[in-house]
Design an enzyme around this catalytic site. Structure first.
Site, PDB file in Angstrom:
ATOM      1  CG  ASP A  14      35.597  47.056  43.170  1.00 16.66           C
ATOM      2  OD1 ASP A  14      35.765  45.940  43.711  1.00 16.66           O
ATOM      3  OD2 ASP A  14      36.415  47.539  42.374  1.00 16.66           O
TER       4      ASP A  14
ATOM      5  CG  ASP B 226      33.143  43.072  41.396  1.00 12.42           C
ATOM      6  OD1 ASP B 226      32.846  44.217  41.010  1.00 12.42           O
ATOM      7  OD2 ASP B 226      34.320  42.687  41.537  1.00 12.42           O
TER       8      ASP B 226
ATOM      9  CG  ASP C  20      42.242  35.130  41.201  1.00 17.37           C
ATOM     10  OD1 ASP C  20      41.226  35.052  41.921  1.00 17.37           O
ATOM     11  OD2 ASP C  20      42.856  36.200  41.021  1.00 17.37           O
TER      12      ASP C  20
HETATM   13  P1  ATP Z   1      40.486  44.130  44.438  1.00 19.62           P
HETATM   14  O1  ATP Z   1      39.224  44.679  43.835  1.00 19.62           O
HETATM   15  O2  ATP Z   1      40.691  44.382  45.874  1.00 19.62           O
HETATM   16  O3  ATP Z   1      41.679  44.428  43.606  1.00 19.62           O
HETATM   17  P2  ATP Z   1      39.361  41.629  43.597  1.00 19.62           P
HETATM   18  O4  ATP Z   1      39.610  40.227  44.043  1.00 19.62           O
HETATM   19  O5  ATP Z   1      37.977  42.141  43.703  1.00 19.62           O
HETATM   20  O6  ATP Z   1      40.375  42.535  44.379  1.00 19.62           O
HETATM   21  P3  ATP Z   1      39.118  42.168  40.821  1.00 19.62           P
HETATM   22  O7  ATP Z   1      40.190  42.401  39.803  1.00 19.62           O
HETATM   23  O8  ATP Z   1      38.150  43.239  41.123  1.00 19.62           O
HETATM   24  O9  ATP Z   1      39.881  41.726  42.132  1.00 19.62           O
HETATM   25  O10 ATP Z   1      38.372  40.845  40.357  1.00 19.62           O
HETATM   26  C1  ATP Z   1      37.146  40.413  40.921  1.00 19.62           C
HETATM   27  C2  ATP Z   1      37.136  38.886  41.010  1.00 19.62           C
HETATM   28  O11 ATP Z   1      37.264  38.321  39.696  1.00 19.62           O
HETATM   29  C3  ATP Z   1      38.288  38.290  41.791  1.00 19.62           C
HETATM   30  O12 ATP Z   1      38.014  38.253  43.174  1.00 19.62           O
HETATM   31  C4  ATP Z   1      38.383  36.900  41.189  1.00 19.62           C
HETATM   32  O13 ATP Z   1      37.403  36.045  41.731  1.00 19.62           O
HETATM   33  C5  ATP Z   1      38.055  37.145  39.749  1.00 19.62           C
HETATM   34  N1  ATP Z   1      39.271  37.399  38.944  1.00 19.62           N
HETATM   35  C6  ATP Z   1      39.835  38.605  38.687  1.00 19.62           C
HETATM   36  N2  ATP Z   1      40.941  38.473  37.959  1.00 19.62           N
HETATM   37  C7  ATP Z   1      41.102  37.169  37.729  1.00 19.62           C
HETATM   38  C8  ATP Z   1      42.063  36.395  37.022  1.00 19.62           C
HETATM   39  N3  ATP Z   1      43.097  36.981  36.417  1.00 19.62           N
HETATM   40  N4  ATP Z   1      41.893  35.052  36.983  1.00 19.62           N
HETATM   41  C9  ATP Z   1      40.825  34.474  37.597  1.00 19.62           C
HETATM   42  N5  ATP Z   1      39.903  35.133  38.296  1.00 19.62           N
HETATM   43  C10 ATP Z   1      40.022  36.467  38.357  1.00 19.62           C
HETATM   44 MG    MG Z   2      37.287  44.013  42.977  1.00 18.69          MG
END
Ligand code: ATP
Ligand code: MG
Length: 434
Positions: A58, A60, A138
């Site tokens: 996705d 964001d 994170d």
């Molecule tokens: P994927 O979508 O492949 O699982 P992602 O990194 O995009 O990986 P998401 O859960 O969609 O993960 O979160 C989007 C963004 O929000 C992350 O890349 C990170 O920057 C931030 N984020 C998400 N969860 C956390 C957390 N628990 N603590 C701090 N930042 C977070």
């Molecule tokens: Mg994501």
């Protein structure tokens, strides 16, 4: 690593990125926000994945526009969330998440942010600058901001360098960051497996010790996370990683205990095989049923408890039903498995004894059972790891390839098979002689 006010910027060309790979809806959102005088970037997993040549799950968007300002610009926008107030912009079935920059939680007032006494963040709705937004994320590789108009990536945190070195590094003091949100432990394992990165030493060091913190995470959130952990093409590596860092026991305490006390490694192998099967199905674009994977993850405690309680029940089947209920009742305290999963899980388990009956109409009816296929696949795993005679598995594999007459012959009681001319009412009689 400390905050530094001038970020590094990299051109698409430096990074080998192509504008063609960006989601057109996400890009159009940033365009409209920028035209309205705001800043807007693609951020997080999509930038990290694009840099690896992966197709992002996705896209964001992150912006300095506040939720109500975003809503005023987009007809197709809905505001959601309590912990994080977010805008969802809808394009048919696709949704793009647009989040306002968040600041650090230390300067929060009571209404907007709130930390639990153990350091866990309960709400996090303080708006901040782009730089602050980067530092509260994170891992450094998740804190990169892509500007589609200028075709650059902005890096406040050393994320590009870590990305090039394939390193997952938590920003700030890792122990504090895990205490703020223990789900970051699971994210470390998931990204390590997905990206084939290493966890940087300081980020890795406290992981084992922090694992018990997961007990305080609401079971509903752990359910969402567990789907992300296991329903992907790297499920085996994720499972191995959870074990390595002692995180598996926090998610599946009953299974963890069984595996620890197991006399053979068959139970472990059954789960590993289920993970490998999930991966290959996904790689072949075949569907996967989450309940099936969870039924393999919890089978060993169900099997054990059935064995232990056998003498308190009139039949194996009753003991199995009771064990299934008890194991599920305990498991939902850690991971809130919804009923649409627990119902078929229970079915897959409680259908297992029917594979031992190979005579009569009832076993032909079994093949028509809506849950036969899943129960059969599950039985094959059990046979593979010594729980069931492989001949039984072969028999059930064979019978599915036969025509109805051949099936009837195969399932006829032995006494009839020896006679040259079977009596006409053999079907009914054979079913009652099971
Ligand atoms: P994927 O979508 O492949 O699982 P992602 O990194 O995009 O990986 P998401 O859960 O969609 O993960 O979160 C989007 C963004 O929000 C992350 O890349 C990170 O920057 C931030 N984020 C998400 N969860 C956390 C957390 N628990 N603590 C701090 N930042 C977070
Ligand atoms: Mg994501």
């Amino acid at each position: 690593m400390s905050s530094n006010n001038t970020p590094s910027t990299y051109s698409f060309k430096d990074l080998g990125l192509s504008a063609k790979l960006l989601d057109k809806h996400a890009v159009s959102i940033t365009e409209r926000l920028v035209n309205a005088g705001f800043e807007a970037y693609l951020v997080g997993g999509c930038v990290r994945d694009l840099l690896l040549g992966l197709h992002p799950k996705d896209f964001d968007v992150s912006t300095n526009a506040e939720p109500e300002q975003i809503q005023a610009l987009f007809k197709n926008c809905r505001l959601i969330g309590r912990r994080f107030r977010l805008a969802h912009i809808h394009f048919g079935r696709n949704v793009i998440e647009v989040a306002t920059f968040r600041g650090p939680h230390v300067k929060h007032n009571k209404d907007t942010s709130h930390a639990h006494k153990d350091g866990r963040l309960l709400r996090d709705n303080v708006y901040g600058s782009l730089e602050e937004d980067a530092w509260r994320r994170d891992f450094t590789v998740n804190a990169l901001y892509l500007d589609p108009q200028k075709q650059i990536v902005i890096d406040y945190v050393g994320g590009i360098e870590d990305h090039q070195n394939k390193l997952l590094r938590l920003m700030g003091d890792p122990e504090t960051r895990y205490k703020e949100d223990p789900v970051r432990l699971l994210r470390a394992v998931r990204f390590k497996a997905k990206l084939n990165f290493s966890v940087e030493d300081n980020t890795e060091a406290p992981m084992r010790a922090m694992a018990p913190l997961l007990k305080d995470i609401p079971a509903a959130r752990l359910y969402d996370e567990s789907l992300k952990l296991f329903l992907n093409k790297n499920a085996s590596l994720v499972f191995a990683g959870l074990h390595e860092y002692g995180l598996f026991d926090a998610l599946f305490p009953q299974t963890g205990l069984c595996l620890k006390n197991a006399q053979s490694d068959n139970a472990l192998k059954l789960i590993q095989q289920a993970m490998a099967n999930t991966e290959s199905r996904l790689k072949n674009d075949q569907g996967i049923a989450p309940y099936f994977l969870f039924s393999t993850l919890l089978w060993e405690p169900v099997r054990k408890l059935t064995e232990q309680n056998r003498d308190s029940f009139n039949s194996d089947s009753q003991a199995l039903h009771a064990a299934a209920n008890e194991v599920l009742a305990r498991q939902v305290n850690s991971i809130a498995l919804p009923r649409r999963l627990t119902t078929p899980m229970r079915e897959v388990w409680t259908l297992q004894p029917r594979f031992h009956k190979r005579i009569g109409m009832r076993c032909l009816k079994f093949i028509q059972h809506p849950r036969f296929r899943a129960a059969y696949d599950f039985m094959l795993l059990r046979a593979q790891y010594g729980e069931l005679d492989p001949q039984i598995a072969d028999w059930w594999t064979k019978i599915q390839t036969l025509n109805p007459n051949e099936q009837k012959l195969l399932t006829r009681p032995k006494s009839f098979k020896n006679k040259k001319k079977p009596p006409k009412k053999s079907d009914n009689e054979s079913s009652s002689s099971e």
